[in-house]
Motif scaffolding. Structure first.
Motif, PDB file in Angstrom:
ATOM      1  N   ALA A   1       9.521  40.421 131.185  1.00 37.15           N
ATOM      2  CA  ALA A   1      10.536  41.064 132.036  1.00 37.15           C
ATOM      3  C   ALA A   1      11.938  40.897 131.449  1.00 37.15           C
ATOM      4  N   GLU A   2      12.223  39.703 130.938  1.00 38.62           N
ATOM      5  CA  GLU A   2      13.527  39.458 130.315  1.00 38.62           C
ATOM      6  C   GLU A   2      13.692  40.288 129.051  1.00 38.62           C
TER       7      GLU A   2
ATOM      8  N   THR B   1      14.844  46.202 135.688  1.00 36.73           N
ATOM      9  CA  THR B   1      15.628  46.245 136.916  1.00 36.73           C
ATOM     10  C   THR B   1      14.871  45.453 137.984  1.00 36.73           C
ATOM     11  N   LYS B   2      15.514  45.201 139.099  1.00 38.58           N
ATOM     12  CA  LYS B   2      14.861  44.466 140.185  1.00 38.58           C
ATOM     13  C   LYS B   2      13.611  45.215 140.646  1.00 38.58           C
ATOM     14  N   GLN B   3      13.708  46.513 140.781  1.00 35.06           N
ATOM     15  CA  GLN B   3      12.575  47.327 141.227  1.00 35.06           C
ATOM     16  C   GLN B   3      11.429  47.270 140.207  1.00 35.06           C
ATOM     17  N   GLU B   4      11.754  47.329 138.934  1.00 35.26           N
ATOM     18  CA  GLU B   4      10.726  47.258 137.896  1.00 35.26           C
ATOM     19  C   GLU B   4      10.050  45.886 137.872  1.00 35.26           C
ATOM     20  N   LYS B   5      10.850  44.831 138.096  1.00 37.73           N
ATOM     21  CA  LYS B   5      10.263  43.483 138.160  1.00 37.73           C
ATOM     22  C   LYS B   5       9.284  43.385 139.326  1.00 37.73           C
ATOM     23  N   GLU B   6       9.681  43.926 140.483  1.00 32.31           N
ATOM     24  CA  GLU B   6       8.795  43.910 141.646  1.00 32.31           C
ATOM     25  C   GLU B   6       7.503  44.654 141.351  1.00 32.31           C
ATOM     26  N   GLU B   7       7.619  45.781 140.659  1.00 29.97           N
ATOM     27  CA  GLU B   7       6.431  46.556 140.300  1.00 29.97           C
ATOM     28  C   GLU B   7       5.521  45.747 139.370  1.00 29.97           C
ATOM     29  N   LEU B   8       6.114  45.094 138.383  1.00 30.59           N
ATOM     30  CA  LEU B   8       5.345  44.315 137.419  1.00 30.59           C
ATOM     31  C   LEU B   8       4.659  43.121 138.094  1.00 30.59           C
ATOM     32  N   PHE B   9       5.426  42.350 138.848  1.00 27.30           N
ATOM     33  CA  PHE B   9       4.877  41.133 139.456  1.00 27.30           C
ATOM     34  C   PHE B   9       3.962  41.428 140.643  1.00 27.30           C
TER      35      PHE B   9
END
Length: 127
Positions: free
Chosen positions: A51-52, A57-65
């Motif tokens: 992710a880093e 983005t915050k939304q993309e991190k939420e999607e990934l996790f």
């Protein structure tokens, strides 16, 4: 959505190859490739590095996790989600000072999740 699909989509949206993402995240080519092929699950620490590296983005991190969250948890309403989070937070306090492998942490989390939903079913039966 499956982790392998989400990761590939995010990587390709940044025009990166598996090798480039691996280098940028400090992971091995095999690690990133295995995740994208679905032949190897990912640790949370590995996904944080990815992710880093992808500067998500915050939304993309939420999607990934969110790919790591069991379907049953995703369907909880707000109150039930809070109960589940509280339950896990209290349970993880027991392991705070222990050296425990990521594999064992996952086993404990999976078992706790099963127990939470079994208890939820039992409460429904009692009513």
């Amino acid at each position: 959505m499956e982790l392998k699909v989400v990761l590939k989509k995010l990587r390709e949206s940044r025009n990166l190859t598996i090798k480039q993402l691996a280098e940028k995240s400090g992971l091995g080519n095999g690690t990133v490739g295995d995740i994208e092929r679905g032949s190897n699950g990912a640790r949370i620490t590995t996904l944080k590095k990815i992710a880093e590296a992808l500067e998500l983005t915050k939304q993309e991190k939420e999607e990934l996790f969110s790919c790591l969250i069991p379907d049953e948890v995703a369907r909880l309403n707000k109150r039930e989600k809070k109960q589940y989070d509280d339950f896990l937070n209290e349970a993880t306090l027991y392991f705070k000072d222990e050296k425990i492998s990521e594999e064992d942490k996952k086993k404990v989390l999976d078992t706790l999740t099963e127990l939470f939903f079994e208890a939820k079913q039992l409460r429904k039966i009692k009513k």
